[in-house]
Design an enzyme around this catalytic site. Structure first.
Site, short mmCIF file in Angstrom:
data_model
loop_
_atom_site.label_atom_id
_atom_site.label_comp_id
_atom_site.label_asym_id
_atom_site.label_seq_id
_atom_site.Cartn_x
_atom_site.Cartn_y
_atom_site.Cartn_z
N ASP A 114 0.81 -1.22 0.00
CA ASP A 114 0.00 0.00 0.00
C ASP A 114 0.85 1.27 0.00
O ASP A 114 0.59 2.20 0.77
CB ASP A 114 -0.99 -0.02 1.18
CG ASP A 114 -2.00 1.12 1.09
OD1 ASP A 114 -2.30 1.56 -0.03
OD2 ASP A 114 -2.47 1.59 2.14
N TYR A 115 1.85 1.31 -0.86
CA TYR A 115 2.55 2.58 -1.11
C TYR A 115 1.59 3.50 -1.84
O TYR A 115 0.91 3.09 -2.78
CB TYR A 115 3.82 2.35 -1.93
CG TYR A 115 4.96 1.87 -1.07
CD1 TYR A 115 5.80 2.78 -0.43
CD2 TYR A 115 5.18 0.51 -0.85
CE1 TYR A 115 6.81 2.35 0.40
CE2 TYR A 115 6.20 0.06 -0.02
CZ TYR A 115 7.02 1.00 0.60
OH TYR A 115 8.02 0.58 1.42
N GLU A 116 1.52 4.76 -1.40
CA GLU A 116 0.51 5.66 -1.96
C GLU A 116 1.08 6.90 -2.64
O GLU A 116 0.36 7.62 -3.31
CB GLU A 116 -0.46 6.08 -0.84
CG GLU A 116 -1.10 4.87 -0.16
CD GLU A 116 -2.59 5.02 0.09
OE1 GLU A 116 -3.05 6.15 0.24
OE2 GLU A 116 -3.28 3.99 0.12
N VAL A 117 2.36 7.15 -2.43
CA VAL A 117 2.98 8.34 -3.05
C VAL A 117 4.26 7.90 -3.75
O VAL A 117 5.07 7.16 -3.17
CB VAL A 117 3.29 9.43 -2.00
CG1 VAL A 117 3.85 10.68 -2.68
CG2 VAL A 117 2.05 9.78 -1.19
N GLN A 160 -8.71 0.51 -4.29
CA GLN A 160 -9.49 1.38 -3.39
C GLN A 160 -10.54 2.14 -4.21
O GLN A 160 -10.37 3.31 -4.54
CB GLN A 160 -8.55 2.35 -2.66
CG GLN A 160 -7.46 1.63 -1.85
CD GLN A 160 -6.48 2.60 -1.22
OE1 GLN A 160 -6.87 3.56 -0.54
NE2 GLN A 160 -5.19 2.36 -1.41
#
Ligand SMILES: *[C@@H]1O[C@H](CO)[C@@H](O)[C@H](O)[C@H]1NC(C)=O
Ligand SMILES: *[C@@H]1O[C@H](CO)[C@@H](O)[C@H](O)[C@H]1NC(C)=O
Length: 271
Positions: free
Chosen positions: A119-122, A181
């Site tokens: 869940d890396y988001e950036v 998501q």
């Protein structure tokens, strides 16, 4: 079933979450982070930052009580305290992979984990995802090869889809489910959700992509979500699983969405 837990700092426990027999129930702990307590990156050395109430003993206990429960650690998440977390390209990819493997093996042994979620988001602005796909893909491969984990999932959202597509393209064979998501796509009706789902299946594998719901959150809300699941089925999608974010919010409504989601899944596998 995929249920995120422990990401908000609330002292949640596994005990109050309803778990049906006959469902593969995955708790996803939020989060294991490659950072020290001040948020400084540690070159692949992950530490546990989920709620302290989710102890190794409580993981062992819930798994002993429900043999259908698996527990995963999600890597990274959005932030640690106020510090936004980001993927960085390690200088030495082999060292990063080796550090990540050792630290996650240690967490898996301590916490009786069955898997990891990504869940890396950036990501870096240059949109070069080569290093991310390679490091994370090789990490999952290595963890599975050494039987440290048996399950791996990924959690793209609308702004990170490209990075995860690159990872998925190279390492589809070791990725079991895609926890997209959908709530970040902010589709508010079953029809729009179906259209969105049709797009996401072209980016990932239709048999691995799970519809998702954010409790008290963004995107479709309330019973319209279950209308969506029916609509997906009517349009030929086998809804084999559902992801919910998260147990932390659900305790206030007696886990309504977890109950109905599992009833839906049991019903759709029975028919
Ligand atoms: C992307 O990054 C990889 C490794 O970090 C590098 O080898 C490659 O040249 C980069 N690609 C572009 C188009 O800059
Ligand atoms: C169970 O499935 C049947 C047939 O698809 C459907 O008519 C019924 O509404 C479903 N019940 C629940 C609780 O989802």
């Amino acid at each position: 079933m995929m249920e995120y837990i422990g990401a908000t700092g609330a002292q949640v426990t596994f005990n109050s979450v309803p778990i049906e027999e006959g469902i593969d129930f995955h708790f996803i702990l939020g989060f294991a982070i490659d950072a020290d307590a001040s948020g400084n990156a540690q070159n692949g050395k992950f530490s546990a930052y989920w709620a302290e109430s989710l102890t190794p003993e409580s993981v062992a206990a819930i798994k002993a009580r429900h043999t259908n429960v698996k527990v995963l650690a999600s890597l990274s998440g959005w932030s640690l305290h106020d510090k936004v977390l980001r993927w960085y390209d390690p200088k030495d990819t082999h060292l990063w992979i080796s550090n990540a493997f050792s630290s996650l093996r240690s967490l898996a042994l301590t916490y009786h984990l069955d898997g990891i979620d990504i869940d890396y988001e950036v990501f870096p602005r240059n949109k070069n995802y080569t290093s991310f796909a390679y490091c994370v893909g090789e990490l999952i491969t290595l963890l599975k090869k050494h039987s440290v984990i048996s399950v791996a999932t990924i959690a793209p959202y609308h702004l990170t889809v490209e990075a995860y597509m690159e990872l998925f393209k190279g390492y589809n064979n070791v990725i079991d489910y895609v926890n997209h998501q959908f709530y970040t796509d902010k589709v508010l009706t079953p029809q729009r959700y179906l259209e969105d789902f049709n797009i996401r299946v072209t980016q990932f594998d239709r048999n691995k992509l799970l519809p998702s719901y954010e409790v008290n959150g963004r995107g479709i809300q309330g019973d319209a979500f279950f209308g969506t699941l029916n609509l997906l089925q009517e349009n030929g999608f086998e809804v084999g699983g559902i992801m919910i974010f998260s147990a932390d919010a659900s305790s206030s409504n007696n886990y309504y969405y977890e109950r109905r989601s599992q009833a839906f899944l049991l019903n759709s596998t029975a028919t």
